[in-house]
Write a protein that holds these residues in place. Sequence first.
Motif, mmCIF file in Angstrom:
data_model
loop_
_atom_site.group_PDB
_atom_site.id
_atom_site.type_symbol
_atom_site.label_atom_id
_atom_site.label_comp_id
_atom_site.label_asym_id
_atom_site.label_seq_id
_atom_site.Cartn_x
_atom_site.Cartn_y
_atom_site.Cartn_z
ATOM 1 N N GLY A 36 0.794 -1.223 0.000
ATOM 2 C CA GLY A 36 0.000 0.000 0.000
ATOM 3 C C GLY A 36 0.825 1.272 0.000
ATOM 4 N N SER A 37 2.137 1.172 0.150
ATOM 5 C CA SER A 37 2.990 2.364 0.143
ATOM 6 C C SER A 37 2.944 3.023 -1.231
ATOM 7 N N ILE A 38 2.830 4.332 -1.241
ATOM 8 C CA ILE A 38 2.795 5.086 -2.488
ATOM 9 C C ILE A 38 4.227 5.423 -2.879
ATOM 10 N N LEU A 39 4.644 4.972 -4.067
ATOM 11 C CA LEU A 39 5.996 5.222 -4.539
ATOM 12 C C LEU A 39 6.065 6.452 -5.443
ATOM 13 N N ALA A 40 5.028 6.660 -6.249
ATOM 14 C CA ALA A 40 4.986 7.810 -7.158
ATOM 15 C C ALA A 40 3.550 7.982 -7.640
ATOM 16 N N TYR A 41 3.216 9.209 -8.043
ATOM 17 C CA TYR A 41 1.859 9.467 -8.529
ATOM 18 C C TYR A 41 1.847 10.688 -9.423
ATOM 19 N N ALA A 42 0.791 10.768 -10.227
ATOM 20 C CA ALA A 42 0.539 11.941 -11.061
ATOM 21 C C ALA A 42 -0.977 12.059 -11.227
ATOM 22 N N PHE A 43 -1.504 13.248 -11.012
ATOM 23 C CA PHE A 43 -2.935 13.511 -11.154
ATOM 24 C C PHE A 43 -3.131 14.633 -12.161
ATOM 25 N N ARG A 44 -4.121 14.493 -13.026
ATOM 26 C CA ARG A 44 -4.388 15.509 -14.036
ATOM 27 C C ARG A 44 -4.952 16.781 -13.383
ATOM 28 N N GLN A 45 -5.893 16.634 -12.501
ATOM 29 C CA GLN A 45 -6.490 17.776 -11.821
ATOM 30 C C GLN A 45 -5.716 18.036 -10.520
ATOM 31 N N HIS A 46 -6.407 18.417 -9.506
ATOM 32 C CA HIS A 46 -5.761 18.683 -8.217
ATOM 33 C C HIS A 46 -5.278 17.374 -7.587
ATOM 34 N N THR A 47 -4.221 17.469 -6.827
ATOM 35 C CA THR A 47 -3.706 16.309 -6.102
ATOM 36 C C THR A 47 -4.548 16.141 -4.841
ATOM 37 N N PRO A 48 -5.105 14.950 -4.643
ATOM 38 C CA PRO A 48 -5.941 14.734 -3.454
ATOM 39 C C PRO A 48 -5.107 14.744 -2.178
ATOM 40 N N SER A 49 -5.788 14.723 -1.061
ATOM 41 C CA SER A 49 -5.106 14.694 0.227
ATOM 42 C C SER A 49 -4.318 13.397 0.368
ATOM 43 N N VAL A 50 -3.365 13.398 1.259
ATOM 44 C CA VAL A 50 -2.559 12.203 1.510
ATOM 45 C C VAL A 50 -3.473 11.056 1.948
ATOM 46 N N LYS A 51 -4.457 11.356 2.762
ATOM 47 C CA LYS A 51 -5.397 10.325 3.218
ATOM 48 C C LYS A 51 -6.146 9.712 2.033
ATOM 49 N N ALA A 52 -6.608 10.532 1.106
ATOM 50 C CA ALA A 52 -7.323 10.029 -0.074
ATOM 51 C C ALA A 52 -6.399 9.191 -0.956
ATOM 52 N N MET A 53 -5.139 9.626 -1.107
ATOM 53 C CA MET A 53 -4.189 8.840 -1.898
ATOM 54 C C MET A 53 -3.886 7.503 -1.227
ATOM 55 N N ARG A 54 -3.735 7.501 0.090
ATOM 56 C CA ARG A 54 -3.478 6.248 0.802
ATOM 57 C C ARG A 54 -4.658 5.290 0.656
ATOM 58 N N THR A 55 -5.866 5.840 0.731
ATOM 59 C CA THR A 55 -7.065 5.020 0.547
ATOM 60 C C THR A 55 -7.081 4.414 -0.843
#
Length: 165
Positions: A36-55
């Motif tokens: 579940g660890s987040i290594l990298a990400y990219a979002f087209r719109q706004h970047t969600p909260s850390v909690k939302a990304m972890r979910t």
Amino acid sequence: MTQVSLVDSGRLSALLREALSWNDKISSIMVSAQNGSILAYAFRQHTPSVKAMRTRSTTVTTAYAVAQQDTLVFEAQRTGALTVISAIGDQILLAVTGPEPQDVDPYEKTVHEAVADGEADTAGEDSGAANPEVTRMRSELEAVDQELAEMLRSELAGMRWPEDI
């Protein structure tokens, strides 16, 4: 002395941001470890909260672990967004997500109501078979996922991991 290379999350995120430009229907791309660890990400719109990304990362990794397939496609129950998940290395997953359908009320049905009505996805069924837009979106997401997965696998292949020492 043997050199140990760690995942360069900055470089990985730059590759993911670049991949967003390949198709304007991609809303987000995330690389996660199977824990579940987040290594990298990219979002087209706004970047969600850390909690939302972890979910999201936990949902993706759990779905992949339960399905035990090389590539998994699932539709979010609340939003209707499609996500394609594939393994790009040992314990490392890539998730490519499309946009939420604009004409769907995400709170129209709960998960339990969808299951009761027989509308929930089951393993092996193609949920987009009746809807050509969903089928087209799935094909586009799978194409981006496959191309990006190949690129990321070659990036990861050159790295040395601690167990190689």
